[in-house]
Write a protein that holds these residues in place. Structure first.
Motif, PDB file in Angstrom:
ATOM      1  N   ASP A 116      12.136  -2.770   3.297  1.00  0.00           N
ATOM      2  CA  ASP A 116      10.872  -2.191   3.739  1.00  0.00           C
ATOM      3  C   ASP A 116       9.945  -2.068   2.531  1.00  0.00           C
ATOM      4  O   ASP A 116      10.292  -2.451   1.403  1.00  0.00           O
ATOM      5  N   THR A 117       8.760  -1.544   2.748  1.00  0.00           N
ATOM      6  CA  THR A 117       7.745  -1.488   1.694  1.00  0.00           C
ATOM      7  C   THR A 117       8.250  -0.794   0.442  1.00  0.00           C
ATOM      8  O   THR A 117       8.135  -1.319  -0.677  1.00  0.00           O
ATOM      9  N   ASP A 118       8.787   0.412   0.612  1.00  0.00           N
ATOM     10  CA  ASP A 118       9.216   1.191  -0.552  1.00  0.00           C
ATOM     11  C   ASP A 118      10.376   0.528  -1.276  1.00  0.00           C
ATOM     12  O   ASP A 118      10.413   0.490  -2.514  1.00  0.00           O
ATOM     13  N   ASP A 119      11.323  -0.007  -0.513  1.00  0.00           N
ATOM     14  CA  ASP A 119      12.490  -0.609  -1.153  1.00  0.00           C
ATOM     15  C   ASP A 119      12.150  -1.933  -1.832  1.00  0.00           C
ATOM     16  O   ASP A 119      12.789  -2.310  -2.824  1.00  0.00           O
ATOM     17  N   ALA A 120      11.155  -2.655  -1.321  1.00  0.00           N
ATOM     18  CA  ALA A 120      10.744  -3.901  -1.973  1.00  0.00           C
ATOM     19  C   ALA A 120      10.227  -3.606  -3.380  1.00  0.00           C
ATOM     20  O   ALA A 120      10.582  -4.287  -4.353  1.00  0.00           O
ATOM     21  N   ALA A 121       9.374  -2.584  -3.492  1.00  0.00           N
ATOM     22  CA  ALA A 121       8.860  -2.207  -4.815  1.00  0.00           C
ATOM     23  C   ALA A 121       9.967  -1.612  -5.677  1.00  0.00           C
ATOM     24  O   ALA A 121      10.047  -1.886  -6.880  1.00  0.00           O
ATOM     25  N   ALA A 122      10.841  -0.807  -5.058  1.00  0.00           N
ATOM     26  CA  ALA A 122      11.939  -0.206  -5.813  1.00  0.00           C
ATOM     27  C   ALA A 122      12.886  -1.278  -6.345  1.00  0.00           C
ATOM     28  O   ALA A 122      13.391  -1.177  -7.469  1.00  0.00           O
ATOM     29  N   LEU A 123      13.135  -2.326  -5.550  1.00  0.00           N
ATOM     30  CA  LEU A 123      13.997  -3.413  -6.007  1.00  0.00           C
ATOM     31  C   LEU A 123      13.440  -4.052  -7.267  1.00  0.00           C
ATOM     32  O   LEU A 123      14.149  -4.226  -8.262  1.00  0.00           O
ATOM     33  N   LEU A 124      12.154  -4.407  -7.241  1.00  0.00           N
ATOM     34  CA  LEU A 124      11.550  -5.026  -8.422  1.00  0.00           C
ATOM     35  C   LEU A 124      11.654  -4.103  -9.629  1.00  0.00           C
ATOM     36  O   LEU A 124      11.876  -4.566 -10.760  1.00  0.00           O
ATOM     37  N   SER A 125      11.547  -2.803  -9.404  1.00  0.00           N
ATOM     38  CA  SER A 125      11.569  -1.846 -10.518  1.00  0.00           C
ATOM     39  C   SER A 125      12.924  -1.744 -11.190  1.00  0.00           C
ATOM     40  O   SER A 125      13.045  -1.128 -12.253  1.00  0.00           O
ATOM     41  N   THR A 126      13.967  -2.360 -10.583  1.00  0.00           N
ATOM     42  CA  THR A 126      15.305  -2.303 -11.188  1.00  0.00           C
ATOM     43  C   THR A 126      15.614  -3.527 -12.050  1.00  0.00           C
ATOM     44  O   THR A 126      16.701  -3.596 -12.630  1.00  0.00           O
ATOM     45  N   TYR A 127      14.702  -4.481 -12.127  1.00  0.00           N
ATOM     46  CA  TYR A 127      14.956  -5.686 -12.912  1.00  0.00           C
ATOM     47  C   TYR A 127      14.398  -5.530 -14.323  1.00  0.00           C
ATOM     48  O   TYR A 127      13.349  -4.917 -14.536  1.00  0.00           O
ATOM     49  N   SER A 128      15.136  -6.111 -15.266  1.00  0.00           N
ATOM     50  CA  SER A 128      14.809  -5.888 -16.681  1.00  0.00           C
ATOM     51  C   SER A 128      13.402  -6.321 -17.033  1.00  0.00           C
ATOM     52  O   SER A 128      12.749  -5.696 -17.871  1.00  0.00           O
ATOM     53  N   VAL A 129      12.899  -7.375 -16.394  1.00  0.00           N
ATOM     54  CA  VAL A 129      11.565  -7.858 -16.733  1.00  0.00           C
ATOM     55  C   VAL A 129      10.507  -6.804 -16.396  1.00  0.00           C
ATOM     56  O   VAL A 129       9.496  -6.660 -17.102  1.00  0.00           O
ATOM     57  N   TYR A 130      10.725  -6.031 -15.338  1.00  0.00           N
ATOM     58  CA  TYR A 130       9.787  -4.962 -14.985  1.00  0.00           C
ATOM     59  C   TYR A 130      10.076  -3.682 -15.759  1.00  0.00           C
ATOM     60  O   TYR A 130       9.154  -2.938 -16.105  1.00  0.00           O
ATOM     61  N   LEU A 131      11.341  -3.413 -16.028  1.00  0.00           N
ATOM     62  CA  LEU A 131      11.672  -2.233 -16.828  1.00  0.00           C
ATOM     63  C   LEU A 131      11.096  -2.335 -18.230  1.00  0.00           C
ATOM     64  O   LEU A 131      10.870  -1.310 -18.894  1.00  0.00           O
ATOM     65  N   GLY A 132      10.844  -3.557 -18.685  1.00  0.00           N
ATOM     66  CA  GLY A 132      10.264  -3.740 -20.004  1.00  0.00           C
ATOM     67  C   GLY A 132       8.777  -3.490 -20.071  1.00  0.00           C
ATOM     68  O   GLY A 132       8.193  -3.436 -21.160  1.00  0.00           O
ATOM     69  N   VAL A 133       8.126  -3.323 -18.926  1.00  0.00           N
ATOM     70  CA  VAL A 133       6.690  -3.024 -18.881  1.00  0.00           C
ATOM     71  C   VAL A 133       6.490  -1.522 -19.063  1.00  0.00           C
ATOM     72  O   VAL A 133       7.152  -0.728 -18.388  1.00  0.00           O
ATOM     73  N   PRO A 134       5.615  -1.076 -19.957  1.00  0.00           N
ATOM     74  CA  PRO A 134       5.409   0.367 -20.151  1.00  0.00           C
ATOM     75  C   PRO A 134       5.041   1.060 -18.838  1.00  0.00           C
ATOM     76  O   PRO A 134       4.331   0.486 -18.001  1.00  0.00           O
TER      77      PRO A 134
END
Length: 283
Positions: A220-238
């Motif tokens: 769903d909407t929230d989990d789609a964004a939450a999924l991306l937030s768990t990947y290292s490429v996004y975790l590396g963004v301030p």
């Protein structure tokens, strides 16, 4: 595992909630290809919160794990309470084994082991003939995540120009490269897991047997964004740039895609065996 890899430990519960698992057929094939049976001693590298570990334990295997993230290790212990599971909180690169194992297993984590050490370390903890079983999930074309990425190109350019997210390749493209490298599990893993870097297993392991599995899951909407937030490429963004990026992506999923994001995966399994002393490389 470098500092970026350890950032997963800061989001342990979210990681546990939204990261994809693996098709059951993966573990059926691990059992067959590794010759595993009830009581098999498995060393798991990077179990995280126990996403794949549950399936190992369900087959009657005894699992000892090495996990550098203290929060992830603690979550795994809680998730797997009462089962034959133990864990040491350290990097595999630094770990000192006190025994050998029938199988080394790792699910979407072995690329964090230093390339110059990973195959020597694996050979060093396995009994002769023991199995090295590696699995990873790759996002492939299909579903609508490529469309979501394209729709968020301006957001990425504004908030995270360092993220080269690109578009997911087809399963066929990935598998062509994997099978072309099939004489060495190190070469296979360089293709299967792009973050792995260049390294070869060499004479320590037999050529791997490769299996692949296409599957998909819906967020769903929230989990789609939450999924991306768990990947290292996004975790590396301030955080001050990551938050508006992920909020904007969630808005796109909600308004342009009806609140549904479907992601198609290609799970790749490679199983090799530590060579017996004196075993001919061509055997």
């Amino acid at each position: 595992m470098d500092g970026l890899g350890l950032t997963f430990d800061t989001i342990a519960e979210r990681y546990d909630r939204v990261r994809p698992g693996y098709p059951a057929a993966v573990f059926d094939d691990v059992a067959t290809l590794a010759g595993a049976r009830a009581g098999t001693r498995v060393l798991e590298i990077g179990p995280g919160p126990g996403t794949a570990t549950r399936a190992l334990l369900a087959r009657g295997w005894r699992v000892h794990a090495v996990e550098p993230g203290a929060a992830l290790a603690g979550l795994a212990v809680a998730n797997l309470a009462g089962q034959p599971f133990t864990v040491d909180v350290t990097r595999f690169d630094d770990w000192v084994p006190d025994r050998s194992y029938d199988m080394l297993f790792s699910a979407t984590a072995y690329h964090w082991v230093a390339p110059e050490h990973r195959w020597r370390l694996a050979a060093g903890v396995l009994d002769p003939g023991g199995a090295l079983a590696l699995v990873t999930n790759r996002t492939v074309a299909g579903g609508n995540f490529n469309d979501i990425y394209q729709a968020s190109a301006d957001l990425h350019a504004r908030h995270a120009p360092e993220v080269e997210f690109g578009l997911s390749p087809s399963a066929g493209e990935i598998l062509a490269g994997v099978h072309a490298a099939a004489d060495d599990i190190g070469a296979v893993w360089e293709v299967a897991e792009p973050k792995a870097g260049h390294s070869r297993a060499g004479a320590s392991f037999t050529p791997p047997v490769i299996r692949s599995y296409e599957w998909e899951t819906t967020y769903d909407t929230d989990d789609a964004a939450a999924l991306l937030s768990t990947y290292s490429v996004y975790l590396g963004v301030p955080p001050e740039r990551r938050t508006p990026l992920l909020t904007g992506i969630a808005d796109i999923v909600r308004t342009d895609f009806g609140g549904v994001a479907t992601r198609r995966y290609l799970a790749i399994l490679a199983v090799a065996h530590r060579r017996e002393p004196g075993q001919d490389r061509q055997a």
